[in-house]
Design a protein around this motif. Structure first.
Motif: not given
Length: 289
Positions: A192-193, A198-199, A230, A233-238
């Motif tokens: 999780f980043q 991540r982006h 939808k 771009k948000m934090p999440g699994q990378m």
């Protein structure tokens, strides 16, 4: 309803239930709700109310089709060994990824339009012990007389002529130095980043009283639209996803070491499974339409 002197006057009829003679049609009042029933009027009058019969619409179902990507040719599976530096005869330094090949790359099944609805060649890779596979997997491989293999993948082709079960695929016969290939694999999982890693978002000021350093910030408006779009771009699994790198060049093929050197980086860490297929080039090996 009846038309008298250019006016429409409503008429209410009474329904008497009939249980002894069921009929596909029924006498209903003219005050109808929204239904999928069509009116068939024949000799309607004040004493002969309209008879309503349901209309059966034929249900047409589209034939199921296999939605798969057509390959430019059959490929191979290998194991990523790592990266190194390769010096060309001219002295140019080229970063390459070394991919090795364990025992395998054997045709385990040939699928045709008559039997499966599409043409494809199933390839098996990496030999394992019998107890590492389930009985259905062993039965599938024994049907073709193939040794126990860990990985099975398909290459969908326009034609499967010339392929047969238990056929050994040779690297030198499929590829040569200078060819362009598409390499697929699973990227390295990063967990999780946040948005910066991540982006590639920028961070806020770190001094002068700023309270926002690595925070994401606004993710949308308030009342309108009142939601988050939808794909935001948000934090999440990378990482940890299947990725394909297209049009990589084969620099060197070493038959003695059973390795191939491909220019550039490929997905995954050393030891990961890699899929190599001929590069898709529109107009050359892939039709324009």
């Amino acid at each position: 309803m009846s038309i008298v002197a250019g006016r429409i006057t409503p008429i209410t009829t009474t329904i008497s239930p009939q249980f002894h003679h069921p009929s596909p049609t029924a006498i209903l009042p003219l005050r109808l709700h929204k239904t999928h029933i069509s009116l068939h009027c024949s000799n309607s009058s004040f004493l002969n109310p309209i008879r309503l019969s349901p209309v059966t619409r034929p249900t047409t179902r589209k034939p199921t089709s296999i939605q798969m990507s057509m390959e430019a040719g059959v490929g191979l599976m290998g194991t990523k060994l790592g990266m190194m530096t390769y010096f060309e005869p001219t002295g140019k330094v080229v970063p390459v990824t070394v991919i090795g090949f364990r025992e395998g790359n054997v045709v385990t099944q040939v699928k045709t339009d008559e039997t499966d609805g599409y043409n494809a060649v199933q390839i098996g890779y990496r030999r394992v012990r019998d107890k590492k596979l389930t009985k259905p997997e062993m039965g599938h491989l024994e049907k073709s007389g193939v040794i126990p293999l860990r990985h099975l993948q398909e290459f969908r082709l326009p034609s499967v002529d010339g392929f047969e079960p238990n056929q050994k695929l040779v690297l030198e016969e499929l590829f040569k130095e200078g060819d362009l290939v598409d390499v697929s694999g699973t990227t390295i999982g990063k967990g999780f980043q946040g948005g910066i890693k991540r982006h590639n978002f920028k961070r806020g000021p770190m001094t002068h009283g700023s309270k926002s350093h690595r925070a994401l910030g606004s993710i949308g408006a308030g009342t309108t639209p009142g939601r988050v779009y939808k794909g935001k771009k948000m934090p999440g699994q990378m990482g940890g996803t299947k990725t394909k790198i297209r049009k990589l060049k084969i620099v060197k093929i070493d038959s003695d070491l059973r390795v191939v050197m491909i220019k550039g980086a490929v997905p995954g860490k050393p030891g990961n499974l890699i899929r190599i297929a001929p590069a898709k080039i529109v107009g050359k090996n892939i039709p324009k339409n």
